[in-house]
Every structure is written in C-alpha cells, then in structure tokens.
Scaffold this motif. Structure first.
Motif, PDB file in Angstrom:
ATOM      1  N   VAL A  28     112.423  -2.911 -40.124  1.00  0.00           N
ATOM      2  CA  VAL A  28     111.830  -2.927 -41.699  1.00  0.00           C
ATOM      3  C   VAL A  28     110.803  -3.981 -41.518  1.00  0.00           C
ATOM      4  CG1 VAL A  28     112.254  -3.818 -43.958  1.00  0.00           C
ATOM      5  CG2 VAL A  28     114.125  -2.443 -42.523  1.00  0.00           C
ATOM      6  N   LYS A  29     109.727  -3.712 -42.386  1.00  0.00           N
ATOM      7  CA  LYS A  29     108.692  -4.570 -42.381  1.00  0.00           C
ATOM      8  C   LYS A  29     108.382  -4.628 -44.141  1.00  0.00           C
ATOM      9  CE  LYS A  29     105.902  -1.735 -39.253  1.00  0.00           C
ATOM     10  NZ  LYS A  29     105.139  -0.664 -39.346  1.00  0.00           N
ATOM     11  N   SER A  31     105.949  -5.015 -45.732  1.00  0.00           N
ATOM     12  CA  SER A  31     104.953  -3.867 -46.475  1.00  0.00           C
ATOM     13  C   SER A  31     105.841  -2.739 -46.819  1.00  0.00           C
ATOM     14  CB  SER A  31     103.786  -3.579 -45.621  1.00  0.00           C
ATOM     15  OG  SER A  31     104.395  -2.842 -44.459  1.00  0.00           O
ATOM     16  N   GLU A  32     106.620  -2.180 -46.245  1.00  0.00           N
ATOM     17  CA  GLU A  32     107.570  -1.239 -46.396  1.00  0.00           C
ATOM     18  C   GLU A  32     108.452  -1.433 -47.642  1.00  0.00           C
ATOM     19  OE1 GLU A  32     108.108   0.989 -42.476  1.00  0.00           O
ATOM     20  OE2 GLU A  32     109.212  -0.885 -42.533  1.00  0.00           O
ATOM     21  N   GLU A  35     106.188  -1.499 -50.720  1.00  0.00           N
ATOM     22  CA  GLU A  35     105.769  -0.175 -51.281  1.00  0.00           C
ATOM     23  C   GLU A  35     106.902   0.473 -52.369  1.00  0.00           C
ATOM     24  OE1 GLU A  35     104.752   2.264 -47.663  1.00  0.00           O
ATOM     25  OE2 GLU A  35     103.336   0.846 -47.083  1.00  0.00           O
ATOM     26  N   ILE A  36     107.968   0.307 -51.920  1.00  0.00           N
ATOM     27  CA  ILE A  36     108.862   0.742 -52.979  1.00  0.00           C
ATOM     28  C   ILE A  36     109.053  -0.190 -54.205  1.00  0.00           C
ATOM     29  CG2 ILE A  36     111.218   0.790 -53.429  1.00  0.00           C
ATOM     30  CD1 ILE A  36     111.813   1.196 -50.371  1.00  0.00           C
ATOM     31  N   GLY A 131     111.228   5.830 -49.203  1.00  0.00           N
ATOM     32  CA  GLY A 131     110.446   5.065 -48.217  1.00  0.00           C
ATOM     33  C   GLY A 131     111.416   4.557 -47.292  1.00  0.00           C
ATOM     34  N   ILE A 132     111.458   3.227 -46.976  1.00  0.00           N
ATOM     35  CA  ILE A 132     112.180   2.742 -45.761  1.00  0.00           C
ATOM     36  C   ILE A 132     113.788   2.689 -46.158  1.00  0.00           C
ATOM     37  CG2 ILE A 132     112.132   0.379 -46.893  1.00  0.00           C
ATOM     38  CD1 ILE A 132     112.047   1.292 -43.054  1.00  0.00           C
ATOM     39  N   ASP A 151     120.462  -1.059 -45.755  1.00  0.00           N
ATOM     40  CA  ASP A 151     119.542  -0.123 -46.705  1.00  0.00           C
ATOM     41  C   ASP A 151     119.610  -0.575 -48.229  1.00  0.00           C
ATOM     42  OD1 ASP A 151     122.397   0.886 -47.111  1.00  0.00           O
ATOM     43  OD2 ASP A 151     121.860   2.932 -47.472  1.00  0.00           O
TER      44      ASP A 151
END
Length: 191
Positions: A28-29, A31-32, A35-36, A131-132, A151
């Motif tokens: 997991v980044k 940035s990810e 984004e959410i 997304g992630i 998650d």
C-alpha cells in the motif's frame, strides 16, 4: 542480564515513517489511500486537491493511535498468512469471515477520530470498495494472502483523510465569506 531499554514511544515523524514502511511492505502506498479520499471528497467539495489528500493521509499516519492500529492490523494479517494462530481464529482470520466484524470495528475506531462523518465516510468506503481497498480485499482471497484487517484500516485512513480535507476546506470557505467576522471572547463581555 540484558539492560537494553526497549523503545515504546516514537515521535510523529518516526510513526509516519514506520507506518509508511509497514504499509509499503503490505503493498500500500500513501498516494493510493489519498486517491480514495480525493474521489470521496471531490464529490462534495469543490477545489479539493490530491496534494491536500496526501498531506491529510500523512498527518493521520503520524498520530499515535493510528500508528498502533496500523502496526497491529498489519501484524495480525501477517501472522494469519503464516498460519501462526491456533484454533478456529486462524481460519476465521485467514478466510476473512464476513461475520467476524472486529476488523471493521478497528476501522470505525480509526475513522471515529473524525467524528460521525468520519465513520459515515468509512462505511461508504467499506461497502463500495474502490482503489487499493478493493485490491486488498480481492488479494486477501488468494492462497497465502490475508488482508482481513488491512483493507479496513486503509479504508478508514482514507475516510479520516476525506473528512479532514472537508474540515480544512470548510474552514477556508468560512474565512472567505463576507459574513465571517472574527470574534474573541472579549467581544461578548459587557462593557
């Protein structure tokens, strides 16, 4: 006898760094996650930037409670992947049993740092996995992988970041308003 004192307390900079490293090891980044938060908040607030969402995620990852959540959640998932739990809990965690719910409880706790709206935002992310969060959920169903807690923790960080962004944007809007008048307690004292 070993007199080496174990480090239990970390600075915000250390917690941010360790959380980012832990998340990266689990795929997991920042940035990810951002984004959410961006996708969620940009539906309701004009002018939201991805940069502000990244800053919000990083700020949240520097908090002590969040540090503990990320570290515990990641470790539980890792131990479940390695099949190191005993009894029924091993299968419950590894298979991400829908009736388990403690993973969501941890997510609610993280998102709850930003009040009812944070929790509501988490609920939306948890239900509509994107997304992630969606990737982690699907990956966690593969043999040798477990993302039962991750998650939800990632989704809750995104929800908290989304709420933080809304609060920042609302404050900026309030200051721009012609109706906004800065007052202090002294303005209400009878003279």
């Amino acid at each position: 006898m070993n007199n080496t004192k174990k480090k239990l307390l970390y600075t915000q900079e250390e917690m941010l760094r360790i959380n980012k490293e832990t998340l990266a090891r689990r795929g997991v980044k920042v940035s990810e996650i951002a984004e959410i938060a961006y996708r969620q908040q940009s539906k309701y607030t004009e002018g939201v930037s991805l940069e502000l969402c990244v800053q919000s995620v990083e700020r949240i990852l520097s908090f002590r409670d969040i540090f503990h959540h990320v570290q515990l959640a990641s470790e539980i998932d890792r131990l479940a992947e390695e099949k190191l739990f005993k009894g029924p809990i091993q299968d419950i965690l590894y298979e991400d049993l829908g009736l388990f719910g403690i993973d969501e409880l941890m997510g609610i706790d993280v998102a709850g740092n930003y009040g009812t709206i944070g929790v509501t935002n988490f609920g939306e992310i948890d239900v509509n996995k994107q997304g992630i969060v969606s990737f982690l959920n699907e990956e966690g169903k593969k043999e040798g992988k477990c993302h039962t807690f991750l998650d939800d923790i990632v989704g809750s960080i995104a929800a908290a970041a989304s709420t933080r962004v809304a609060q920042i944007m609302s404050e900026e809007t309030a200051h721009e308003s012609d109706a906004y008048e800065k007052t202090t307690i002294y303005d209400y004292i009878e003279k």
